[in-house]
Design an enzyme around this catalytic site. Structure first.
Site, short mmCIF file in Angstrom:
data_model
loop_
_atom_site.label_atom_id
_atom_site.label_comp_id
_atom_site.label_asym_id
_atom_site.label_seq_id
_atom_site.Cartn_x
_atom_site.Cartn_y
_atom_site.Cartn_z
N LYS A 128 2.02 -3.36 7.35
CA LYS A 128 2.34 -3.55 5.93
C LYS A 128 3.79 -3.14 5.66
O LYS A 128 4.49 -3.79 4.88
CB LYS A 128 1.39 -2.72 5.05
CG LYS A 128 -0.04 -3.20 5.02
CD LYS A 128 -0.22 -4.59 4.42
CE LYS A 128 0.02 -4.66 2.94
NZ LYS A 128 -0.35 -5.99 2.37
N THR A 179 0.82 -1.21 0.00
CA THR A 179 0.00 0.00 0.00
C THR A 179 0.86 1.27 0.00
O THR A 179 2.00 1.25 0.49
CB THR A 179 -0.89 -0.01 1.26
OG1 THR A 179 -1.52 1.25 1.40
CG2 THR A 179 -0.09 -0.27 2.53
N ASP A 180 0.27 2.37 -0.45
CA ASP A 180 0.98 3.65 -0.37
C ASP A 180 1.01 4.18 1.07
O ASP A 180 1.75 5.12 1.36
CB ASP A 180 0.34 4.69 -1.31
CG ASP A 180 -1.12 4.99 -1.03
OD1 ASP A 180 -1.71 4.36 -0.12
OD2 ASP A 180 -1.69 5.86 -1.72
N GLU A 181 0.21 3.57 1.96
CA GLU A 181 0.16 4.09 3.34
C GLU A 181 1.48 3.89 4.08
O GLU A 181 1.71 4.53 5.11
CB GLU A 181 -0.98 3.42 4.12
CG GLU A 181 -2.32 3.69 3.49
CD GLU A 181 -3.51 3.51 4.43
OE1 GLU A 181 -3.30 3.31 5.64
OE2 GLU A 181 -4.64 3.58 3.94
N TYR A 187 -2.18 -0.60 10.93
CA TYR A 187 -2.26 -1.26 9.61
C TYR A 187 -1.03 -0.94 8.77
O TYR A 187 -0.36 -1.83 8.26
CB TYR A 187 -3.53 -0.81 8.87
CG TYR A 187 -3.50 -1.12 7.39
CD1 TYR A 187 -3.57 -2.43 6.94
CD2 TYR A 187 -3.36 -0.10 6.43
CE1 TYR A 187 -3.52 -2.72 5.57
CE2 TYR A 187 -3.32 -0.38 5.07
CZ TYR A 187 -3.39 -1.69 4.64
OH TYR A 187 -3.33 -1.97 3.30
P1 NAD Z 1 -9.64 -7.42 1.78
O1 NAD Z 1 -9.70 -7.16 3.25
O2 NAD Z 1 -10.83 -7.18 0.94
O3 NAD Z 1 -9.23 -8.96 1.53
C1 NAD Z 1 -8.22 -9.61 2.27
C2 NAD Z 1 -8.34 -11.10 2.02
O4 NAD Z 1 -7.28 -11.76 2.75
C3 NAD Z 1 -9.66 -11.70 2.52
O5 NAD Z 1 -10.22 -12.55 1.53
C4 NAD Z 1 -9.26 -12.49 3.75
O6 NAD Z 1 -10.09 -13.62 3.99
C5 NAD Z 1 -7.83 -12.90 3.40
N1 NAD Z 1 -7.02 -13.18 4.60
C6 NAD Z 1 -6.90 -12.41 5.73
N2 NAD Z 1 -6.08 -13.00 6.60
C7 NAD Z 1 -5.64 -14.15 6.01
C8 NAD Z 1 -4.75 -15.18 6.43
N3 NAD Z 1 -4.15 -15.15 7.62
N4 NAD Z 1 -4.50 -16.20 5.57
C9 NAD Z 1 -5.12 -16.25 4.36
N5 NAD Z 1 -5.99 -15.31 3.94
C10 NAD Z 1 -6.23 -14.26 4.75
O7 NAD Z 1 -8.39 -6.63 1.25
P2 NAD Z 1 -8.16 -5.86 -0.13
O8 NAD Z 1 -8.70 -4.50 -0.01
O9 NAD Z 1 -8.59 -6.72 -1.24
O10 NAD Z 1 -6.56 -5.73 -0.12
C11 NAD Z 1 -5.77 -6.79 -0.62
C12 NAD Z 1 -4.31 -6.43 -0.44
O11 NAD Z 1 -4.02 -5.24 -1.14
C13 NAD Z 1 -3.89 -6.20 1.00
O12 NAD Z 1 -2.61 -6.75 1.17
C14 NAD Z 1 -3.87 -4.69 1.14
O13 NAD Z 1 -2.94 -4.29 2.12
C15 NAD Z 1 -3.44 -4.28 -0.26
N6 NAD Z 1 -3.92 -2.96 -0.70
C16 NAD Z 1 -5.24 -2.62 -0.58
C17 NAD Z 1 -5.68 -1.40 -1.07
C18 NAD Z 1 -7.13 -0.98 -1.00
O14 NAD Z 1 -7.45 0.17 -1.30
N7 NAD Z 1 -8.06 -1.85 -0.62
C19 NAD Z 1 -4.76 -0.52 -1.67
C20 NAD Z 1 -3.42 -0.90 -1.75
C21 NAD Z 1 -3.02 -2.13 -1.28
O1 DAU Z 2 -4.15 3.94 0.39
C1 DAU Z 2 -4.36 2.57 0.29
C2 DAU Z 2 -5.21 2.09 1.44
O2 DAU Z 2 -6.54 2.56 1.20
C3 DAU Z 2 -5.21 0.58 1.60
O3 DAU Z 2 -3.92 0.14 1.92
C4 DAU Z 2 -6.19 0.14 2.68
O4 DAU Z 2 -6.24 -1.28 2.74
C5 DAU Z 2 -7.55 0.69 2.35
O5 DAU Z 2 -8.47 0.37 3.38
C6 DAU Z 2 -7.51 2.20 2.14
O6 DAU Z 2 -7.26 2.87 3.40
P1 DAU Z 2 -8.04 4.21 3.82
O7 DAU Z 2 -8.00 4.35 5.27
O8 DAU Z 2 -7.59 5.36 2.99
O9 DAU Z 2 -9.52 3.79 3.31
P2 DAU Z 2 -10.97 4.01 3.96
O10 DAU Z 2 -11.96 3.60 2.93
O11 DAU Z 2 -11.08 3.38 5.30
O12 DAU Z 2 -11.06 5.58 4.15
C7 DAU Z 2 -10.88 6.47 3.06
C8 DAU Z 2 -10.94 7.89 3.61
O13 DAU Z 2 -12.28 8.14 4.06
C9 DAU Z 2 -10.06 8.10 4.82
O14 DAU Z 2 -9.53 9.43 4.76
C10 DAU Z 2 -11.01 7.98 6.01
C11 DAU Z 2 -12.32 8.47 5.45
N1 DAU Z 2 -13.54 7.86 6.00
C12 DAU Z 2 -13.62 6.50 6.00
C13 DAU Z 2 -14.74 5.87 6.51
C14 DAU Z 2 -14.83 4.36 6.55
C15 DAU Z 2 -14.60 8.66 6.44
O15 DAU Z 2 -14.52 9.88 6.41
N2 DAU Z 2 -15.71 8.04 6.94
C16 DAU Z 2 -15.83 6.68 7.00
O16 DAU Z 2 -16.87 6.15 7.48
#
Ligand code: NAD
Ligand code: DAU
Length: 355
Positions: free
Chosen positions: A163, A134-136, A159
């Protein structure tokens, strides 16, 4: 037929990647997922009878299970997405984030290294361990500037620090043991099948239910949004053509404040599913801020564009419209997620294929 492992393939991004690989490539995909609350095999319902998709319910932190899978399927590589992914959950309970994101990645790396070391020279060179991050990990930006591959790490939430730790482990396994790894750091994804704890699906479903739309702080935090299928395309490209040892930053070049995002969602819903009276925007509610809330993320995706020719296909406007339309058109998926029914669906449809 060549085999690759996808971990976390029942999650939001993992399921998009699995659907893409099955539709557009010849890979056999062994999908390894523990099925936590975030894992949903209904997102892969269309692949239920596809022989190139093998689903295995397993924990990446289970070394014996990982060793057995490598021995059985002899994969060309791993795309590792399994993780605890939600920042708010990490603030409330960091333990699972340390366990899965750090310990789980360590166990998977060791199982991969042991398998990789047993391969012949050519197969060792072609192997890839692709870590999806992630970019975080880079922390928070002010008004100016972008994250890029050379940006120093500065994670701030449980989180993002978990990561970051996993990114460091993956790179250490390359430098120390020679494991051919690639790392990708991506910005915020959105699109179909996203669990409604994340901003965009939460707002859509709350709005449709007439519930408040909770905006943290002043709503002026900025995220760089990328449509999930564009991320999946980038992941496939990096896995197949990325340079061993390299990192690629992936982003949508679509910065928006959270307030902009919510306003746009309300306008789309007003158009596509108007309320009997008034606008969805009337449901906006400012609530207490997230502790340690990062102010701004933005990615410079120039390196992956120059090296691998990747650019996103979807603009934020077109992607958001598709996403809202998908949630409106898929009430059964939404209903099963909200009721918990999706967890029973696994037993009914996939149990005979689990190990
Ligand atoms: P998600 O939470 O939707 O899915 C995570 C999956 O991992 C689920 O299916 C869960 O069952 C599985 N999992 C969790 N713990 C596990 C374990 N111990 N063993 C096997 N499986 C397990 O997540 P996502 O949003 O699809 O993100 C996927 C990946 O991409 C993550 O590594 C996250 O850090 C990264 N990422 C997410 C975002 C985003 O915006 N969602 C952005 C950048 C990177
Ligand atoms: O940047 C990549 C990341 O983006 C991933 O690594 C994470 O897995 C993914 O969850 C996401 O993280 P964020 O914290 O940015 O996503 P989230 O959807 O939780 O929140 C997006 C923005 O919205 C953040 O600034 C918090 C705000 N927010 C979120 C929720 C759930 C609100 O204002 N209200 C809300 O109820």
């Amino acid at each position: 037929m060549q085999t690759l492992f996808v971990t976390g393939g029942a999650g939001f991004i993992g399921s998009a990647l699995v659907r893409l690989l099955l539709a557009e490539s010849d890979w056999q995909v062994v999908n390894i997922d523990k099925l936590t609350y975030a894992g949903n095999l209904e997102s892969l319902a269309e692949l239920k009878d596809d022989g190139r998709h093998v689903f295995v319910q397993a924990d990446i932190a289970d070394r014996a299970a990982m060793d057995a899978l490598f021995a059985r399927y002899q994969p060309r590589g791993v795309i590792h997405l399994a993780a605890e992914s939600h920042v708010d959950r990490s603030i409330l309970g960091p333990a699972e984030f340390v366990q899965t994101n750090i310990v789980g990645t360590y166990v998977l790396l060791e199982a991969a290294r042991s398998y990789w070391a047993s391969l012949g020279e050519e197969a060792r060179g072609g192997f890839r361990f692709h870590h999806v991050s992630t970019d975080e990990v880079f922390g928070s930006l002010g008004r100016e500037g972008f994250f890029a591959e050379t940006t120093a790490y500065d994670p701030r939430s449980p989180y993002s620090s978990s990561k970051a730790a996993s990114d460091h482990l993956v790179r250490a396994w390359h430098h120390t043991y020679g494991l051919p790894v690639v790392v990708t750091n991506c910005s915020n994804n959105y699109g179909p099948y996203q669990f409604p704890e994340k901003l965009i699906p939460l707002m859509v479903l709350n709005a449709l239910a007439g519930k408040p739309l909770p905006i943290y702080g002043r709503g002026d935090n900025v995220r760089d949004w990328l449509y999930v299928d564009d991320h999946a395309q980038a992941l496939r490209l990096v896995f197949e053509r990325g340079q061993a040892g390299a990192t690629y930053c992936i982003g949508g070049n679509a910065e928006r404040t959270n307030l902009d995002v919510v306003d746009r969602l309300c306008a789309l819903l007003d158009e596509l599913r108007p309320r009997a009276v008034g606008s969805y925007a009337e449901l906006k509610t400012f609530v207490a801020d997230r502790p340690g809330h990062d102010q701004r993320y933005a990615i410079d995706a120039g390196y992956i564009r120059r090296e691998l020719g990747w650019t996103p296909r979807e603009s934020f406007d077109s992607g958001l419209r598709r996403t809202v339309a998908w949630y409106l058109d898929n009430p059964l998926w939404v209903d099963h997620v909200q009721s918990g029914e999706y967890r029973r669906w696994v037993q009914q449809n996939y149990s005979e294929r689990q190990q």
